[in-house]
Design an enzyme around this catalytic site. Sequence first.
Site, PDB file in Angstrom:
ATOM      1  N   SER A 114       0.839  -1.200   0.000  1.00 43.82           N
ATOM      2  CA  SER A 114       0.000   0.000   0.000  1.00 43.82           C
ATOM      3  C   SER A 114       0.871   1.245   0.000  1.00 43.82           C
ATOM      4  O   SER A 114       1.971   1.252   0.575  1.00 43.82           O
ATOM      5  CB  SER A 114      -0.860  -0.030   1.265  1.00 43.82           C
ATOM      6  OG  SER A 114      -1.460   1.211   1.474  1.00 43.82           O
ATOM      7  N   TYR A 120      -1.108  -0.769  10.780  1.00 35.63           N
ATOM      8  CA  TYR A 120      -1.433  -1.378   9.477  1.00 35.63           C
ATOM      9  C   TYR A 120      -0.280  -1.165   8.495  1.00 35.63           C
ATOM     10  O   TYR A 120       0.189  -2.100   7.841  1.00 35.63           O
ATOM     11  CB  TYR A 120      -2.736  -0.777   8.941  1.00 35.63           C
ATOM     12  CG  TYR A 120      -3.008  -1.101   7.482  1.00 35.63           C
ATOM     13  CD1 TYR A 120      -3.316  -2.403   7.095  1.00 35.63           C
ATOM     14  CD2 TYR A 120      -2.939  -0.106   6.494  1.00 35.63           C
ATOM     15  CE1 TYR A 120      -3.551  -2.701   5.755  1.00 35.63           C
ATOM     16  CE2 TYR A 120      -3.179  -0.398   5.164  1.00 35.63           C
ATOM     17  CZ  TYR A 120      -3.487  -1.700   4.795  1.00 35.63           C
ATOM     18  OH  TYR A 120      -3.708  -1.998   3.477  1.00 35.63           O
ATOM     19  N   LYS A 153       2.541  -3.904   6.519  1.00 37.04           N
ATOM     20  CA  LYS A 153       2.867  -3.989   5.082  1.00 37.04           C
ATOM     21  C   LYS A 153       4.377  -3.839   4.885  1.00 37.04           C
ATOM     22  O   LYS A 153       4.979  -4.576   4.107  1.00 37.04           O
ATOM     23  CB  LYS A 153       2.119  -2.908   4.306  1.00 37.04           C
ATOM     24  CG  LYS A 153       0.595  -3.105   4.279  1.00 37.04           C
ATOM     25  CD  LYS A 153       0.214  -4.332   3.493  1.00 37.04           C
ATOM     26  CE  LYS A 153      -1.280  -4.605   3.510  1.00 37.04           C
ATOM     27  NZ  LYS A 153      -1.646  -5.906   2.938  1.00 37.04           N
ATOM     28  N   LEU A 190     -13.516   7.319   1.508  1.00 36.98           N
ATOM     29  CA  LEU A 190     -14.338   8.346   0.879  1.00 36.98           C
ATOM     30  C   LEU A 190     -15.367   7.770  -0.106  1.00 36.98           C
ATOM     31  O   LEU A 190     -16.551   8.100  -0.034  1.00 36.98           O
ATOM     32  CB  LEU A 190     -13.418   9.338   0.143  1.00 36.98           C
ATOM     33  CG  LEU A 190     -14.133  10.463  -0.580  1.00 36.98           C
ATOM     34  CD1 LEU A 190     -14.841  11.382   0.404  1.00 36.98           C
ATOM     35  CD2 LEU A 190     -13.155  11.262  -1.442  1.00 36.98           C
ATOM     36  N   ARG A 247      -8.850  14.772   9.895  1.00 36.02           N
ATOM     37  CA  ARG A 247      -8.817  13.436  10.501  1.00 36.02           C
ATOM     38  C   ARG A 247      -7.371  13.116  10.909  1.00 36.02           C
ATOM     39  O   ARG A 247      -6.445  13.375  10.129  1.00 36.02           O
ATOM     40  CB  ARG A 247      -9.323  12.425   9.461  1.00 36.02           C
ATOM     41  CG  ARG A 247      -9.437  11.008   9.938  1.00 36.02           C
ATOM     42  CD  ARG A 247     -10.140  10.127   8.907  1.00 36.02           C
ATOM     43  NE  ARG A 247      -9.388   9.956   7.667  1.00 36.02           N
ATOM     44  CZ  ARG A 247      -9.745   9.141   6.681  1.00 36.02           C
ATOM     45  NH1 ARG A 247     -10.876   8.444   6.776  1.00 36.02           N
ATOM     46  NH2 ARG A 247      -9.029   9.023   5.588  1.00 36.02           N
TER      47      ARG A 247
HETATM   48  P1  NAD Z   1     -10.972  -7.003   1.624  1.00 40.62           P
HETATM   49  O1  NAD Z   1     -11.142  -6.998   3.106  1.00 40.62           O
HETATM   50  O2  NAD Z   1     -12.171  -6.760   0.784  1.00 40.62           O
HETATM   51  O3  NAD Z   1     -10.311  -8.388   1.167  1.00 40.62           O
HETATM   52  C1  NAD Z   1      -9.437  -9.130   1.991  1.00 40.62           C
HETATM   53  C2  NAD Z   1      -9.934 -10.572   1.989  1.00 40.62           C
HETATM   54  O4  NAD Z   1      -9.047 -11.368   2.783  1.00 40.62           O
HETATM   55  C3  NAD Z   1     -11.326 -10.729   2.589  1.00 40.62           C
HETATM   56  O5  NAD Z   1     -12.108 -11.507   1.694  1.00 40.62           O
HETATM   57  C4  NAD Z   1     -11.094 -11.452   3.911  1.00 40.62           C
HETATM   58  O6  NAD Z   1     -12.180 -12.290   4.251  1.00 40.62           O
HETATM   59  C5  NAD Z   1      -9.818 -12.226   3.599  1.00 40.62           C
HETATM   60  N1  NAD Z   1      -8.966 -12.548   4.744  1.00 40.62           N
HETATM   61  C6  NAD Z   1      -8.517 -11.705   5.715  1.00 40.62           C
HETATM   62  N2  NAD Z   1      -7.708 -12.374   6.570  1.00 40.62           N
HETATM   63  C7  NAD Z   1      -7.637 -13.653   6.118  1.00 40.62           C
HETATM   64  C8  NAD Z   1      -6.954 -14.820   6.577  1.00 40.62           C
HETATM   65  N3  NAD Z   1      -6.181 -14.809   7.667  1.00 40.62           N
HETATM   66  N4  NAD Z   1      -7.099 -15.972   5.871  1.00 40.62           N
HETATM   67  C9  NAD Z   1      -7.882 -16.012   4.762  1.00 40.62           C
HETATM   68  N5  NAD Z   1      -8.556 -14.939   4.293  1.00 40.62           N
HETATM   69  C10 NAD Z   1      -8.429 -13.785   4.968  1.00 40.62           C
HETATM   70  O7  NAD Z   1      -9.811  -5.963   1.276  1.00 40.62           O
HETATM   71  P2  NAD Z   1      -9.351  -5.394  -0.133  1.00 40.62           P
HETATM   72  O8  NAD Z   1      -9.715  -3.964  -0.195  1.00 40.62           O
HETATM   73  O9  NAD Z   1      -9.766  -6.310  -1.225  1.00 40.62           O
HETATM   74  O10 NAD Z   1      -7.769  -5.452   0.072  1.00 40.62           O
HETATM   75  C11 NAD Z   1      -6.992  -6.537  -0.408  1.00 40.62           C
HETATM   76  C12 NAD Z   1      -5.542  -6.303  -0.041  1.00 40.62           C
HETATM   77  O11 NAD Z   1      -5.107  -5.052  -0.576  1.00 40.62           O
HETATM   78  C13 NAD Z   1      -5.261  -6.232   1.454  1.00 40.62           C
HETATM   79  O12 NAD Z   1      -4.014  -6.851   1.695  1.00 40.62           O
HETATM   80  C14 NAD Z   1      -5.175  -4.748   1.727  1.00 40.62           C
HETATM   81  O13 NAD Z   1      -4.371  -4.474   2.847  1.00 40.62           O
HETATM   82  C15 NAD Z   1      -4.538  -4.251   0.444  1.00 40.62           C
HETATM   83  N6  NAD Z   1      -4.810  -2.834   0.134  1.00 40.62           N
HETATM   84  C16 NAD Z   1      -6.098  -2.391   0.028  1.00 40.62           C
HETATM   85  C17 NAD Z   1      -6.350  -1.034  -0.254  1.00 40.62           C
HETATM   86  C18 NAD Z   1      -7.772  -0.515  -0.362  1.00 40.62           C
HETATM   87  O14 NAD Z   1      -7.932   0.711  -0.337  1.00 40.62           O
HETATM   88  N7  NAD Z   1      -8.793  -1.355  -0.512  1.00 40.62           N
HETATM   89  C19 NAD Z   1      -5.278  -0.141  -0.423  1.00 40.62           C
HETATM   90  C20 NAD Z   1      -3.985  -0.631  -0.311  1.00 40.62           C
HETATM   91  C21 NAD Z   1      -3.763  -1.986  -0.036  1.00 40.62           C
HETATM   92  N1  UFG Z   2     -12.335  11.667   3.473  1.00 41.01           N
HETATM   93  C1  UFG Z   2     -13.308  12.564   3.869  1.00 41.01           C
HETATM   94  N2  UFG Z   2     -14.430  12.049   4.451  1.00 41.01           N
HETATM   95  C2  UFG Z   2     -14.633  10.720   4.663  1.00 41.01           C
HETATM   96  C3  UFG Z   2     -13.619   9.805   4.231  1.00 41.01           C
HETATM   97  C4  UFG Z   2     -12.473  10.340   3.654  1.00 41.01           C
HETATM   98  O1  UFG Z   2     -13.164  13.772   3.706  1.00 41.01           O
HETATM   99  O2  UFG Z   2     -15.663  10.315   5.220  1.00 41.01           O
HETATM  100  C5  UFG Z   2     -11.122  12.201   2.805  1.00 41.01           C
HETATM  101  C6  UFG Z   2      -9.842  11.927   3.558  1.00 41.01           C
HETATM  102  O3  UFG Z   2      -9.612  12.918   4.535  1.00 41.01           O
HETATM  103  C7  UFG Z   2      -8.812  11.925   2.434  1.00 41.01           C
HETATM  104  C8  UFG Z   2      -9.611  11.358   1.245  1.00 41.01           C
HETATM  105  O4  UFG Z   2     -10.988  11.569   1.564  1.00 41.01           O
HETATM  106  O5  UFG Z   2      -8.443  13.234   2.115  1.00 41.01           O
HETATM  107  C9  UFG Z   2      -9.375   9.876   1.008  1.00 41.01           C
HETATM  108  O6  UFG Z   2      -9.605   9.162   2.222  1.00 41.01           O
HETATM  109  P1  UFG Z   2      -9.743   7.568   2.251  1.00 41.01           P
HETATM  110  O7  UFG Z   2     -10.035   7.183   3.673  1.00 41.01           O
HETATM  111  O8  UFG Z   2     -10.692   7.111   1.204  1.00 41.01           O
HETATM  112  O9  UFG Z   2      -8.298   7.068   1.775  1.00 41.01           O
HETATM  113  P2  UFG Z   2      -6.872   7.289   2.433  1.00 41.01           P
HETATM  114  O10 UFG Z   2      -6.000   7.905   1.383  1.00 41.01           O
HETATM  115  O11 UFG Z   2      -6.954   7.953   3.741  1.00 41.01           O
HETATM  116  O12 UFG Z   2      -6.403   5.779   2.709  1.00 41.01           O
HETATM  117  C10 UFG Z   2      -6.606   4.722   1.765  1.00 41.01           C
HETATM  118  C11 UFG Z   2      -6.699   3.401   2.539  1.00 41.01           C
HETATM  119  C12 UFG Z   2      -5.380   3.085   3.164  1.00 41.01           C
HETATM  120  C13 UFG Z   2      -4.309   3.101   2.111  1.00 41.01           C
HETATM  121  C14 UFG Z   2      -4.273   4.434   1.401  1.00 41.01           C
HETATM  122  C15 UFG Z   2      -3.254   4.458   0.311  1.00 41.01           C
HETATM  123  O13 UFG Z   2      -7.706   3.470   3.520  1.00 41.01           O
HETATM  124  O14 UFG Z   2      -5.420   1.791   3.724  1.00 41.01           O
HETATM  125  O15 UFG Z   2      -5.561   4.692   0.839  1.00 41.01           O
HETATM  126  O16 UFG Z   2      -3.443   3.399  -0.544  1.00 41.01           O
HETATM  127  F1  UFG Z   2      -3.112   2.886   2.674  1.00 41.01           F
END
Ligand code: NAD
Ligand code: UFG
Length: 344
Positions: A126, A150, A154, A201, A293
């Site tokens: 991430s 978190y 990573k 967001l 935040r």
């Molecule tokens: P998500 O929660 O939708 O998907 C994660 C999946 O992993 C879920 O289906 C959950 O049930 C499963 N899981 C969790 N722990 C487990 C375990 N111990 N064994 C088996 N299954 C397990 O999340 P996502 O948004 O699809 O994210 C996927 C990956 O990408 C994660 O590693 C997350 O940290 C990373 N990531 C997500 C974002 C984002 O904004 N969504 C940004 C950066 C990185």
């Molecule tokens: N925001 C609002 N109101 C809300 C939610 C978010 O104003 O209710 C704003 C935040 O302050 C920020 C922007 O919208 O300026 C994006 O916020 P998000 O929470 O959607 O995303 P972040 O960039 O804070 O974080 C996300 C994931 C993290 C990841 C990161 C970079 O939550 O896990 O993107 O990939 F690490």
Amino acid sequence: MTVKTVLVTGGAGYIGTHTMVELLTSGYDVVCLDNFSNSSPEAVKRVEKIAGKRVTSVTGDVRDREVMSRVFKRPIDGVIHFAALKAVGESVAKPTDYYGNNVGGSLALLEAMNERKVRRIVFSSSATVYGVPETLPLSEDAPVRPINPYGHTKAMVEQILRDWCAADLTCTAIVLRYFNPIGAHPSGTIGEDPHDVPNNLFPFIAQVAIGKRDKLTIWGGDWETPDGTGVRDYLHVVDLARGHVDALRYGFENTGYRNINLGTGQGTSVLQMVAAFERAASKKISFAIGPRRAGDVAACWADGSSAQQLLGWRAAMSVEQACVDGWRWQQQNPDGYRGQRTAG
Ligand code: NAD
Ligand code: UFG
């Protein structure tokens, strides 16, 4: 050419489902391992429907040795490791859950891979590993300085994978640092399904649009950005999913450890995102400006040149398209997978 089999951990989740569709339609066989702690088996059924192909679905935890040895009984050519917990705030409150699942889970997976001599992994990292950016855009050689548990999980798994590759020069780890994935599959049948109040967001705006929430609180209107609201690099989840297929192919052709940013290289402010969603949904999104935040940064976007040079990948879809597709998913599935309205 023989068909390659990919193990996708956490495949039933938001990014995993979209990636499984792209893998299946690119000719891979897919084994999905998920404990469904943050997802639903219905999501896997919908992936199969979109792709017109079956997924081998195993219910279990990556930390469960017995499950892992069962999964690796079949020949696995490569692994995409999504399974993790991902809520920043929760990671501050429950750090041991996060280190246990995200770091412990990754170690258990690597041990199972070692036993079976599976040497290719694509890992979900991430942009959060960069912490507070010093310069923008963020390139992969920017310092890694996470600011919450978190982010530390990573960064730790990245280090473990670096060492894993250094110990055996036939191993490959492609570490994808995602920026902000948004939107949904254009079919409207798979998408993000937050179980609680969304922290992010995009799903929050979608829930305001559908009438589940009264209004969006914008976290700060006085950031050092053109309109005072936070700026992020939002990328369509289907683009992100395709990046995994490209990374996997690169991983089959190369060895060693690589960090690769996946982002668009473009910043979008909160107010710009609200306006784009309003156009997509033809609805007004009520909002109020609230305090900043904790832990937020003013702006964050990617230098995407490594992805382009190494993988031949670049984001092809716009924020507008992501809003249209995300709104379709929200409308067709107001209660996520629990409603099951588009399953048939
Ligand atoms: P998500 O929660 O939708 O998907 C994660 C999946 O992993 C879920 O289906 C959950 O049930 C499963 N899981 C969790 N722990 C487990 C375990 N111990 N064994 C088996 N299954 C397990 O999340 P996502 O948004 O699809 O994210 C996927 C990956 O990408 C994660 O590693 C997350 O940290 C990373 N990531 C997500 C974002 C984002 O904004 N969504 C940004 C950066 C990185
Ligand atoms: N925001 C609002 N109101 C809300 C939610 C978010 O104003 O209710 C704003 C935040 O302050 C920020 C922007 O919208 O300026 C994006 O916020 P998000 O929470 O959607 O995303 P972040 O960039 O804070 O974080 C996300 C994931 C993290 C990841 C990161 C970079 O939550 O896990 O993107 O990939 F690490």
